[in-house]
Design a protein around this motif. Sequence first.
Motif, mmCIF file in Angstrom:
data_model
loop_
_atom_site.group_PDB
_atom_site.id
_atom_site.type_symbol
_atom_site.label_atom_id
_atom_site.label_comp_id
_atom_site.label_asym_id
_atom_site.label_seq_id
_atom_site.Cartn_x
_atom_site.Cartn_y
_atom_site.Cartn_z
ATOM 1 N N ALA A 72 0.961 -1.225 -0.518
ATOM 2 C CA ALA A 72 0.245 -0.372 -0.366
ATOM 3 C C ALA A 72 0.809 1.449 -0.094
ATOM 4 O O ALA A 72 0.422 2.141 -0.592
ATOM 5 N N SER A 73 2.540 0.520 0.389
ATOM 6 C CA SER A 73 2.360 2.309 0.818
ATOM 7 C C SER A 73 3.672 2.836 -0.327
ATOM 8 O O SER A 73 3.664 3.318 -1.408
ATOM 9 N N SER A 74 4.176 1.114 -1.313
ATOM 10 C CA SER A 74 4.762 1.261 -2.069
ATOM 11 C C SER A 74 3.819 2.472 -3.187
ATOM 12 O O SER A 74 3.879 3.130 -4.314
ATOM 13 N N ASP A 75 2.418 1.417 -3.169
ATOM 14 C CA ASP A 75 1.514 1.946 -4.314
ATOM 15 C C ASP A 75 1.090 3.396 -3.825
ATOM 16 O O ASP A 75 1.492 3.783 -5.326
ATOM 17 N N SER A 76 0.825 3.912 -2.796
ATOM 18 C CA SER A 76 1.035 5.205 -2.971
ATOM 19 C C SER A 76 1.796 6.452 -3.436
ATOM 20 O O SER A 76 1.746 7.172 -4.003
ATOM 21 N N LEU A 77 3.213 6.208 -2.835
ATOM 22 C CA LEU A 77 4.698 6.703 -3.571
ATOM 23 C C LEU A 77 4.243 6.932 -4.839
ATOM 24 O O LEU A 77 4.740 7.752 -5.310
ATOM 25 N N ALA A 124 2.464 6.277 -7.127
ATOM 26 C CA ALA A 124 1.219 7.000 -7.818
ATOM 27 C C ALA A 124 1.959 8.582 -7.572
ATOM 28 O O ALA A 124 1.667 9.443 -9.171
ATOM 29 N N THR A 125 2.234 8.906 -6.805
ATOM 30 C CA THR A 125 2.522 10.043 -6.798
ATOM 31 C C THR A 125 3.699 10.660 -7.462
ATOM 32 O O THR A 125 3.437 11.561 -7.976
#
Length: 483
Positions: free
Chosen positions: A393-398, A400-401
């Motif tokens: 989840a942290s990776s996906d958010s990073l 995407a940003t």
Amino acid sequence: MTTANCTEIIAQSGIQFGTSGARGLNDGFTAQVCQAFMVAMIAQLKPRYGFSGVVVGMDNRPSSPKIAQYCVSALHALGVTVQFAGVLPTPALALCAQRSKRAAVMVTGSHIPFDRNGLKFYHPYGEIDKADEAAIVACQAVPSPINIQPLPDPDHKISAPYLSRMLDVFPADLCVGKTIGVYQHTSAGRDLYVAVLEALGAKVICLGRSSEFVPIDTEAVSEQDKSLALQWTREHHLDLLFSTDGDGDRPMIADHSGHWLRGDILGLLCAKALDIEALSVPLNCNTSLELCGEFKQVRRTRIGSPYVIEQLIHLADIYPTVAGFEANGGFLLGTDIMINGKVIERLPTRDALLPLLAILYLVKQRGTTLAQLTRQYAMRYTASDRLQGVTRASSDSLLATLQTQPQRLADVLKCDCVPSVASTLDGVRFLLDDDCVVHLRQSGNAPELRCYTEASSQQQAGELVRTLLGALAQQLSTPAPGS
């Protein structure tokens, strides 16, 4: 008595298929979960591939014998003929399955952290693909309770074909006059490699053997292992230092100066030694493959051996000699090839021993050194490392940003121009204004954020990795590599 089906049991365990095999925490591999995987494998894959039995092997992780015991017991309860190989390299197990027309299960976590393990699956034609993985986790069969039986004595003869595959082909004097160090740690093939090299005439120095499991990652070599290589090559006057990851399918090779070579350069040299015409490689492999102009086709894939193998199969319909490799150095042979007038049979799974012997063969043929060969073919330079403990989840958010706001990446790296997105096939791959590459992706095997870079010098590639992961570690509140 359980009424849960295999799909439900596997899903509840938290174990998932990643870039190669099913991986998860040690505690997730309960007897019921291992049974669910075995039931699903037999139900979903046996009708498709028609194998006659299953051979089971394992690496040296402390959790591996118990998981192997659960798998063997489950297979016996299904009435399946099982042979237990004990500790051996994954490619040796895969070759056994290929030659005997059986399936295989390897209990291994490869290079991932100590608290995790995994299962790799093989049918008689090679490593299972993504469709096979999906079929296993979708199995609706309901396992029945079983009795856990003691592991049988291992059949150590299972490794013999793997050794003869090399010794019958390469010249008997291949390593005469060379002093080769074998960094043994807890590699599943640590004794086999010594036997092969000595049979080919090398003076072998055994180094770093350990009774406590060492999770070697060939894509993120530790500072300690870099220091050990420098120390050992000087101390023992080594011509070459060899090691592998835990299950012996990813090589680490250092030249006489004690510097570990990047896995994609090892793959390039191995392909040259074997006269390979077409290659299947992941996105993160060095673009020296295309720049050298010596291969008829280089087909790029997502990261993970199933993706590489998928393209190997297509290329083998077009070219007589086909291979693949990954940035971790694991080499996959997609077609039979001739060496010294003799045939090495295909083995479409990662292998660590073939690259070593093929490169030694090329060195001997050319009358040169490994360091000189590297300088000849390395036109670009790559580096890689990872942040551990990063959730998906942290990776996906990073990612995407960064993909939508690449100026943030430019600020961290102090770029004059905003990076462009070169690919989103697997994570996000950015092209910088000086033709450098930065590639970020979530590991498919563990909670890790992987970073790969490419530049015109090794120093620049390494600095890009350190700068970026250092900044991201602060954002994610994660320890930076080496801290």
